[in-house]
Design an enzyme around this catalytic site. Structure first.
Site, PDB file in Angstrom:
ATOM      1  N   CYS A 117       0.821  -1.222   0.000  1.00 27.11           N
ATOM      2  CA  CYS A 117       0.000   0.000   0.000  1.00 27.11           C
ATOM      3  C   CYS A 117       0.849   1.264   0.000  1.00 27.11           C
ATOM      4  O   CYS A 117       0.335   2.350  -0.239  1.00 27.11           O
ATOM      5  CB  CYS A 117      -0.934   0.017   1.201  1.00 27.11           C
ATOM      6  SG  CYS A 117      -2.008  -1.409   1.257  1.00 27.11           S
TER       7      CYS A 117
ATOM      8  N   HIS B  54      -3.572   6.987   2.992  1.00 26.35           N
ATOM      9  CA  HIS B  54      -3.936   5.678   2.450  1.00 26.35           C
ATOM     10  C   HIS B  54      -5.334   5.318   2.938  1.00 26.35           C
ATOM     11  O   HIS B  54      -5.650   5.455   4.123  1.00 26.35           O
ATOM     12  CB  HIS B  54      -2.912   4.641   2.923  1.00 26.35           C
ATOM     13  CG  HIS B  54      -3.282   3.242   2.539  1.00 26.35           C
ATOM     14  ND1 HIS B  54      -3.688   2.902   1.272  1.00 26.35           N
ATOM     15  CD2 HIS B  54      -3.321   2.093   3.272  1.00 26.35           C
ATOM     16  CE1 HIS B  54      -3.956   1.604   1.233  1.00 26.35           C
ATOM     17  NE2 HIS B  54      -3.745   1.093   2.428  1.00 26.35           N
TER      18      HIS B  54
ATOM     19  N   ASN C 166      -9.972  -0.530   0.263  1.00 20.62           N
ATOM     20  CA  ASN C 166      -8.513  -0.402   0.213  1.00 20.62           C
ATOM     21  C   ASN C 166      -8.025  -0.917  -1.145  1.00 20.62           C
ATOM     22  O   ASN C 166      -8.127  -2.109  -1.434  1.00 20.62           O
ATOM     23  CB  ASN C 166      -7.920  -1.220   1.362  1.00 20.62           C
ATOM     24  CG  ASN C 166      -6.401  -1.170   1.428  1.00 20.62           C
ATOM     25  OD1 ASN C 166      -5.749  -0.689   0.501  1.00 20.62           O
ATOM     26  ND2 ASN C 166      -5.856  -1.680   2.514  1.00 20.62           N
TER      27      ASN C 166
HETATM   28  N1  ACO Z   1     -17.999  -9.185   9.594  1.00 20.79           N
HETATM   29  C1  ACO Z   1     -18.389  -9.458  10.835  1.00 20.79           C
HETATM   30  N2  ACO Z   1     -17.513  -9.754  11.831  1.00 20.79           N
HETATM   31  C2  ACO Z   1     -16.195  -9.746  11.501  1.00 20.79           C
HETATM   32  C3  ACO Z   1     -15.733  -9.461  10.215  1.00 20.79           C
HETATM   33  C4  ACO Z   1     -16.703  -9.184   9.232  1.00 20.79           C
HETATM   34  N3  ACO Z   1     -16.357  -8.875   7.954  1.00 20.79           N
HETATM   35  N4  ACO Z   1     -14.388  -9.522  10.212  1.00 20.79           N
HETATM   36  C5  ACO Z   1     -14.008  -9.830  11.455  1.00 20.79           C
HETATM   37  N5  ACO Z   1     -15.112  -9.976  12.252  1.00 20.79           N
HETATM   38  C6  ACO Z   1     -15.162 -10.319  13.649  1.00 20.79           C
HETATM   39  C7  ACO Z   1     -13.911 -11.000  14.144  1.00 20.79           C
HETATM   40  O1  ACO Z   1     -13.996 -12.386  13.877  1.00 20.79           O
HETATM   41  C8  ACO Z   1     -13.944 -10.692  15.616  1.00 20.79           C
HETATM   42  O2  ACO Z   1     -14.837 -11.596  16.226  1.00 20.79           O
HETATM   43  P1  ACO Z   1     -14.468 -12.272  17.664  1.00 20.79           P
HETATM   44  O3  ACO Z   1     -14.346 -11.097  18.587  1.00 20.79           O
HETATM   45  O4  ACO Z   1     -15.638 -13.134  17.913  1.00 20.79           O
HETATM   46  O5  ACO Z   1     -13.177 -12.968  17.417  1.00 20.79           O
HETATM   47  C9  ACO Z   1     -14.617  -9.316  15.684  1.00 20.79           C
HETATM   48  O6  ACO Z   1     -15.240  -9.117  14.413  1.00 20.79           O
HETATM   49  C10 ACO Z   1     -13.681  -8.157  15.948  1.00 20.79           C
HETATM   50  O7  ACO Z   1     -12.536  -8.255  15.160  1.00 20.79           O
HETATM   51  P2  ACO Z   1     -11.358  -7.256  15.378  1.00 20.79           P
HETATM   52  O8  ACO Z   1     -10.145  -7.826  14.741  1.00 20.79           O
HETATM   53  O9  ACO Z   1     -11.307  -6.867  16.807  1.00 20.79           O
HETATM   54  O10 ACO Z   1     -11.868  -5.967  14.586  1.00 20.79           O
HETATM   55  P3  ACO Z   1     -11.087  -4.620  14.404  1.00 20.79           P
HETATM   56  O11 ACO Z   1     -11.791  -3.555  15.104  1.00 20.79           O
HETATM   57  O12 ACO Z   1      -9.607  -4.743  14.613  1.00 20.79           O
HETATM   58  O13 ACO Z   1     -11.303  -4.363  12.817  1.00 20.79           O
HETATM   59  C11 ACO Z   1     -10.112  -4.533  10.750  1.00 20.79           C
HETATM   60  C12 ACO Z   1     -10.783  -5.286  11.903  1.00 20.79           C
HETATM   61  C13 ACO Z   1     -11.161  -3.732  10.052  1.00 20.79           C
HETATM   62  C14 ACO Z   1      -9.490  -5.537   9.790  1.00 20.79           C
HETATM   63  C15 ACO Z   1      -9.026  -3.596  11.308  1.00 20.79           C
HETATM   64  O14 ACO Z   1      -8.224  -4.302  12.210  1.00 20.79           O
HETATM   65  C16 ACO Z   1      -8.150  -2.952  10.256  1.00 20.79           C
HETATM   66  O15 ACO Z   1      -8.579  -2.120   9.496  1.00 20.79           O
HETATM   67  N6  ACO Z   1      -6.847  -3.295  10.247  1.00 20.79           N
HETATM   68  C17 ACO Z   1      -5.861  -2.595   9.414  1.00 20.79           C
HETATM   69  C18 ACO Z   1      -5.937  -2.921   7.964  1.00 20.79           C
HETATM   70  C19 ACO Z   1      -4.905  -2.084   7.218  1.00 20.79           C
HETATM   71  O16 ACO Z   1      -4.621  -0.954   7.539  1.00 20.79           O
HETATM   72  N7  ACO Z   1      -4.244  -2.563   6.228  1.00 20.79           N
HETATM   73  C20 ACO Z   1      -3.259  -1.661   5.595  1.00 20.79           C
HETATM   74  C21 ACO Z   1      -2.377  -2.298   4.796  1.00 20.79           C
HETATM   75  S1  ACO Z   1      -3.173  -3.205   3.518  1.00 20.79           S
HETATM   76  C22 ACO Z   1      -1.940  -3.671   2.372  1.00 20.79           C
HETATM   77  O17 ACO Z   1      -0.801  -3.348   2.501  1.00 20.79           O
HETATM   78  C23 ACO Z   1      -2.355  -4.561   1.236  1.00 20.79           C
END
Ligand code: ACO
Length: 346
Positions: free
Chosen positions: A133, A273, A303
């Site tokens: 990214c 980003h 993204n």
């Molecule tokens: N729908 C419903 N529930 C979901 C989903 C979904 N699509 N995805 C995950 N959950 C659940 C999980 O299983 C978890 O359930 P559990 O508590 O029973 O285990 C719960 O939701 C919470 O998950 P978290 O990981 O705590 O959610 P978080 O608030 O961290 O959000 C996310 C997840 C959106 C992926 C976030 O962590 C994020 O944006 N991370 C950064 C991504 C990023 O910046 N990438 C940049 C680089 S990308 C590249 O280089 C290609």
């Protein structure tokens, strides 16, 4: 006096490297996204998720998906044609093509070579870079070296991705986050502008396993077993990636501003980003930015990795939010881990 030596109430860090009288400016931007829209409601039919979860956790409402016969080089070429037209540049003028991507058409030849072929830019050297990214800022900084050193006059930089080809459509943790698209910029010396004032780039390979695709490289070539084990899809530790993203983006942006002796209030628009609305808001808050300084379009595209800030930059310019002479701050983060920030006088 040339723009590289005048003092317009900010510092041009390039002066310390003796690159006087020559700037690297963006003379035209363009973007392209495929027609097909995949909404959060569509994803509810694929995996156990909800529009409410995706919107509240990420801000994403829909993303674009390339057609089966549309590849990264096609998206890149469409974006490049728009950037060339806005810059008033024809294919024969391009000296170098750099494509930033993690989803090349093929491992080789480079997607940049395929773009060269499609544009008919046969004078141009061409290569890909891979910084996930962060790729667009890495590519801008590489291009800048060729322009300020007078090696080349016209460089095409493209960030392009067909992420739908490496997303595991059975993994709700990742499949809701990504989309396809491309953004491009023509870089040239413009005597009336400082252009790209500085670009900070960073990496931390000790955290490579936070976001990666295990299969398809020399470590794990394609085999029946690698396909069965779903190794040809991206994997991400969301929570850790999130924390690292906020920290690294804040640090990189602060360093870029420091180098130019700029306060955040002088920045017309921050183009971060587009991975997660909560990451963007947290970075903006830590930098002391006003909400209206942050450009956000991830609700439309998700993204798009290396294409993300390039598409956002094009939309910001097209919408009239950015005028010539404005100062912009681009800030990125991605797999590697990698990160970067750039200050641009538009
Ligand atoms: N729908 C419903 N529930 C979901 C989903 C979904 N699509 N995805 C995950 N959950 C659940 C999980 O299983 C978890 O359930 P559990 O508590 O029973 O285990 C719960 O939701 C919470 O998950 P978290 O990981 O705590 O959610 P978080 O608030 O961290 O959000 C996310 C997840 C959106 C992926 C976030 O962590 C994020 O944006 N991370 C950064 C991504 C990023 O910046 N990438 C940049 C680089 S990308 C590249 O280089 C290609």
């Amino acid at each position: 006096m040339s723009p590289a030596t005048t003092n317009k109430k900010f510092k041009n860090p390039r002066a310390a490297h003796n690159f006087q009288g020559r700037t690297c400016s963006i003379s035209g931007v363009g973007s392209y996204v495929p027609e097909k829209i995949l909404t959060n409601a569509d994803l509810e039919k694929l995996v156990e998720t909800s529009d409410e979860w995706i919107t509240s956790r990420t801000g994403i409402q829909q993303r674009r998906i390339a057609a089966d016969d549309q590849f990264t080089s096609d998206l890149a070429t469409q974006a490049a044609i728009k950037a060339m037209s806005r810059a008033g540049v024809v294919a024969e003028q391009i000296d170098l093509i750099i494509v930033a991507t993690i989803t090349p058409d093929m491992p080789f030849p480079s997607t940049a070579c395929l773009v060269q072929q499609k544009l008919g830019a046969f004078r141009a050297a061409a290569f890909d870079i891979e910084a996930a990214c962060s790729g667009f800022i890495y590519a801008l900084e590489i291009a800048q070296q060729f322009i300020v050193s007078r090696t080349y006059d016209t460089v095409l930089v493209v960030g392009a991705e067909k992420l739908s080809s490496i997303v595991d459509w059975k993994d709700r943790n990742t499949c809701v986050l990504f989309g396809d698209g491309a953004g491009a910029a023509i870089l040239q010396n413009r005597p009336d502008s400082h252009g790209l004032l500085t670009a900070v780039m960073g990496a931390d390979g000790t955290k490579a396993d936070l976001l990666f695709m295990p299969g398809g490289g020399s470590r794990c070539p394609a085999s029946a077993a690698s396909v069965t084990s779903r190794l040809h899809y991206l994997r991400m530790e969301g929570k850790e990636t999130f924390k690292n993203a906020v920290q690294a983006m804040q640090t990189a942006a602060t360093e870029a501003l420091r180098r130019c002796e700029l306060d955040i209030s002088r920045i017309k628009l921050i183009i971060p980003h587009q991975a997660n609305r909560r990451i963007i808001d947290a970075v903006g808050e830590r930098l002391g930015a006003k909400p209206e300084q942050l450009f956000v379009n991830l609700h439309n595209y998700g993204n798009t990795s290396a294409a993300s800030v390039a598409i956002a930059l094009d939309e910001a310019v097209e919408s009239g939010k950015v005028q010539r002479g404005d100062l912009l701050l681009l800030v990125v983060f991605g797999a590697g881990l990698t990160w970067g920030a750039a200050v641009i006088e538009w």
